[in-house]
Design an enzyme around this catalytic site. Structure first.
Site, PDB file in Angstrom:
ATOM      1  N   ASP A 317      37.852  17.045  33.591  1.00  0.00           N
ATOM      2  CA  ASP A 317      38.212  17.706  34.835  1.00  0.00           C
ATOM      3  C   ASP A 317      38.639  16.628  35.826  1.00  0.00           C
ATOM      4  OD1 ASP A 317      38.586  19.690  36.683  1.00  0.00           O
ATOM      5  OD2 ASP A 317      36.486  19.767  37.301  1.00  0.00           O
ATOM      6  N   SER A 408      36.558  33.900  47.921  1.00  0.00           N
ATOM      7  CA  SER A 408      36.594  34.812  46.786  1.00  0.00           C
ATOM      8  C   SER A 408      37.562  34.266  45.746  1.00  0.00           C
ATOM      9  CB  SER A 408      37.043  36.209  47.239  1.00  0.00           C
ATOM     10  OG  SER A 408      37.434  36.994  46.140  1.00  0.00           O
ATOM     11  N   ALA A 409      37.146  34.296  44.493  1.00  0.00           N
ATOM     12  CA  ALA A 409      38.025  33.827  43.422  1.00  0.00           C
ATOM     13  C   ALA A 409      39.266  34.697  43.311  1.00  0.00           C
ATOM     14  CB  ALA A 409      37.264  33.819  42.094  1.00  0.00           C
ATOM     15  N   GLU A 410      39.148  35.943  43.766  1.00  0.00           N
ATOM     16  CA  GLU A 410      40.276  36.866  43.699  1.00  0.00           C
ATOM     17  C   GLU A 410      41.320  36.548  44.763  1.00  0.00           C
ATOM     18  OE1 GLU A 410      41.158  41.677  43.991  1.00  0.00           O
ATOM     19  OE2 GLU A 410      39.100  40.917  43.829  1.00  0.00           O
ATOM     20  N   ASP A 545      30.093  21.395  35.251  1.00  0.00           N
ATOM     21  CA  ASP A 545      28.861  21.601  36.002  1.00  0.00           C
ATOM     22  C   ASP A 545      28.717  23.009  36.554  1.00  0.00           C
ATOM     23  OD1 ASP A 545      30.795  21.550  37.921  1.00  0.00           O
ATOM     24  OD2 ASP A 545      30.026  19.818  39.004  1.00  0.00           O
ATOM     25  N   ASP A 549      32.277  26.788  33.702  1.00  0.00           N
ATOM     26  CA  ASP A 549      32.526  25.786  32.657  1.00  0.00           C
ATOM     27  C   ASP A 549      31.719  26.069  31.388  1.00  0.00           C
ATOM     28  OD1 ASP A 549      34.288  24.163  34.166  1.00  0.00           O
ATOM     29  OD2 ASP A 549      32.587  23.271  35.216  1.00  0.00           O
TER      30      ASP A 549
END
Length: 710
Positions: A317, A408-410, A545, A549
């Site tokens: 990463d 928000s991931a969205e 982490d 993941d």
């Protein structure tokens, strides 16, 4: 790590004691090479007591000397294993010393905010009474009673007892730096911790189990090596047994020749068998696993360590592995008709309750600019509401945490809704661009310029109008380019998979020399990448982490999870780094390769030794029956008896001489497989051929000087 131990005199004495006790055939039968040596020792002892057995013609002194040397070979081999195990046990004991039973402040009401916790809100219990899921309160001066996750607040924690690093670390709720380790001390502030491990299942317990398990469990490669050595041993046993009957056959038509001496044939068998590597194999395994734990890495099995040494591809990463991972606000860039103060004010307000590293850095930079502008009489300071440390109730802007809009991931945005209805949002440039109804023309050119310089742009919008960009910078880790180059030198392909944009990813990849990179990657794409590389027949390693993941960590052949990360990541990986340093995966690869290189080098040395000893003993034993073999006696040794004894002396003594190398491991260098093979053949192959000749000839000359075997 601060727990590195050395073997003291008492432990040396214990190692010798264990070496003697391990003459028990029930122990040695697990090592076929040494078991055959023990059987040979028993036969030699019988010949010492009954020289007429097998019609042997040698003296009791000669056979007794052979018996002692064979027994010494077993003793030194047992000592190598016992020494390594005691060193590991010393390391395990030092880890146990870090385990301290402490009192815990278990909260009666887990919903009480950390800043409001008082003496009436918790009960003091013994740390051993805590159960998984309990919520405890830890404040300045307290010792964290058990491994857990910070669910409220932030604190400075001293982890030096675990990691050996003197600098304190920050552990806070939210994000991927939430894990705390039992036995570490809170230096400032207060936190609420949810206990995540039952008694006896902490990471220290797992490290102790790893060290102790290394003394018992063989790794898959070692099992394969043991099978190979067993096959070679069986082959030599059959060959030497056949020679005994061949000697009887020669005695029927060679005058004066009575057959081959059984003790000398046993000496030939022991010399031909790979006794050196057979004796040191366990020590190499135990020492290799101990080196892993001393790097503060918990490997859930020896298989993971060996797999690290065999890796073909390393997926890294960007954030926290190649870069420092602390993306902080560097500057504010106004766009369109917006002013500097408007961008700073909106950035500040949208980040007031953003507990991420980026959010805190934006607030700090805005407050710094406010203070500097106020001191200079500038406009920015007058337009930003007073920072929180000055206006503690924030009444001038009327904001509270309820106004905050979390990330928000969205939407890939966060922000705040002001009491007057104003909406402020900040986030990824493309996400804010899609959200906004008014976008300045320079948005893309400014954001691309930031990305081209390795930064990360965050767009800021007020009431659906983009007014500026926040520039975040994440520095490269010192020396990371050299370390990646070392990995590539060993033939390991490096791949960077990051969620950052294409331009930033390309800049970082170019700076450190990554083989290939993938930008704007999500967790699902990471696991697809792992599977794609594995389908090519390659072993894959990666770090992570976060909970997102976990799938890729579980799928990878070597998954190194961060101790400060989420429990899901730690459960998915087959290794956990207590230091929470993602670039540690590069060290782990080095440790695995060092383990395999040490085993390979000493195996090469052992086999080369056997070849040399063949040219010493075979002519000495068969010369009486087949005079033509005398031409093979390249050392021109004084007598056959001297050749046998000198060879057995070397065979026994070389084992303790190699113990330090087996425990320390050979010097690790970043080289390709072909270069390592060439080095092994030259240094350990050629050295293994020459060393026996030099050593055995020196002993023979000493015997001549002393008048022995003349």
């Amino acid at each position: 790590m601060s727990t590195t131990q050395s073997i003291d005199f008492d432990q040396q004495r214990e190692a010798i004691k264990q070496s003697i006790l391990r003459f028990d055939p029930r122990h040695l039968v697990k090592n076929p090479v040494l078991f055959v040596v023990e059987v040979g020792t028993a036969v030699a002892l019988l010949l010492t007591v009954y020289p007429s057995l097998f019609e042997a013609s040698g003296s009791r002194v000669y056979y007794g000397l052979i018996t002692v040397l064979l027994a010494s070979t077993i003793l030194f081999a047992n000592y190598a294993e016992a020494y390594a195990e005691l060193e590991g046990a010393a390391h395990a004991d030092s880890l146990r010393e870090l385990q301290t039973e402490t009192e815990a402040k278990r909260l009666r009401d887990s919903d009480v905010a950390v800043e409001n916790v008082g003496a009436d809100d918790y009960e003091t219990v013994d740390g051993g009474a805590l159960e998984e899921g309990d919520i405890v309160f830890v404040e300045e001066g307290d010792v964290i009673p058990r491994d857990g996750t910070v669910i409220d607040g932030s604190a400075s924690v001293d982890e030096s007892a675990i990691t050996g690093e003197s600098d304190p670390v920050i552990r806070r709720s939210g994000g991927d730096r939430t894990s705390v380790v039992g036995g570490t001390e809170v230096l400032s502030d207060r936190i609420k911790v949810e206990v995540t491990s039952a008694a006896g299942e902490s990471f220290l317990d797992k490290m102790i189990d790893l060290v102790e398990d290394a003394t018992r469990q063989k790794t898959p490669n070692e099992i394969a090596m043991t099978i190979l050595l067993s096959g070679m041993t069986l082959m030599f046993v059959v060959a030497v047994a056949t020679m005994y009957f061949f000697g009887d056959y020669l005695a029927t038509f060679i005058t004066g020749f009575t057959g081959l001496d059984v003790a000398e044939l046993i000496a030939l068998l022991i010399a031909l068998m790979p006794t050196t590597i057979g004796a040191l194999l366990a020590a190499i395994r135990v020492a290799g696993m101990t080196r892993v734990t001393r790097r503060n890495v918990i490997a859930k099995s020896g298989r993971a360590v060996e797999a690290a040494g065999d890796l073909d591809t390393l997926i890294l990463d960007k954030t926290g592995t190649i870069t420092t991972g602390e993306r902080v606000a560097q500057d504010f860039h106004p766009l369109g008709d917006a002013t500097d103060e408007e961008v700073v004010r909106a950035s500040y307000q949208s980040s007031l309750y953003d507990e991420t590293t980026e959010g805190r850095s934006i607030v700090e930079l805005a407050e710094k600019m406010s203070d500097e502008s106020r001191a200079d009489g500038g406009e920015v300071g007058s337009s930003i509401e007073p920072p929180r440390q000055v206006d503690t109730d924030l009444g001038t802007i009327g904001l509270s945490e309820e106004n905050f809009v979390p990330f928000s991931a969205e939407t890939r945005m966060s922000g705040i809704d002001l009491p007057d209805g104003t909406e402020i949002r900040k986030g990824a440039v493309d996400a804010v661009e899609e959200y906004a109804t008014s976008v300045p023309g320079k948005l893309r050119s400014v954001s691309n310029s930031i990305s081209d310089n390795g930064g990360t742009p965050l767009a800021v919008a007020v009431d659906e109008t983009v007014i500026g960009i926040i520039e975040l910078q994440d520095e490269l880790k010192p020396g990371i380019a050299d370390r990646i180059a070392q990995i590539q030198t060993m033939g390991v392909e490096t791949i960077m998979a990051t969620g950052d944009n294409e331009r930033t990813a390309k800049w970082v990849a170019d700076q450190v020399g990554i083989d290939r990179f993938y930008a704007e990657f999500d967790p699902e794409e990471k696991i697809e990448l792992v599977e794609e590389v594995q389908d090519e027949g390659k072993l894959v390693g990666m770090t992570g982490d976060g909970t997102n993941d976990a799938p890729a960590l579980a799928k990878a052949d070597v998954g190194l999870a961060m101790n400060a990360g989420t429990n899901a990541a730690k459960e998915a990986g087959n290794m956990v780094d207590l230091d929470s340093n993602p670039s540690k995966i590069i060290e782990v690869v080095g440790i695995g390769k060092q383990l395999l290189m040490t085993r390979g080098a000493l195996t090469t040395f052992s086999i080369a030794n056997d070849v040399a000893k063949y040219f010493v003993l075979l002519p000495a034993i068969l010369a009486a029956a087949l005079p033509g073999l005398a031409a093979m006696d390249v050392l021109n040794l004084s007598t056959p008896q001297s050749a046998v004894v000198a060879t057995l002396v070397y065979n026994a003594v070389i084992i303790p001489l190699l113990i330090p190398l087996a425990l320390r491991g050979i010097d690790y260098e970043a080289q390709s497989g072909s270069e390592l093979l060439r080095k092994n053949l030259v240094v350990y192959g050629l050295g293994g051929l020459i060393a026996p000749f030099v050593f055995i000839k020196a002993i023979d000359l000493l015997f001549v000087f002393m008048g022995v075997f003349q």
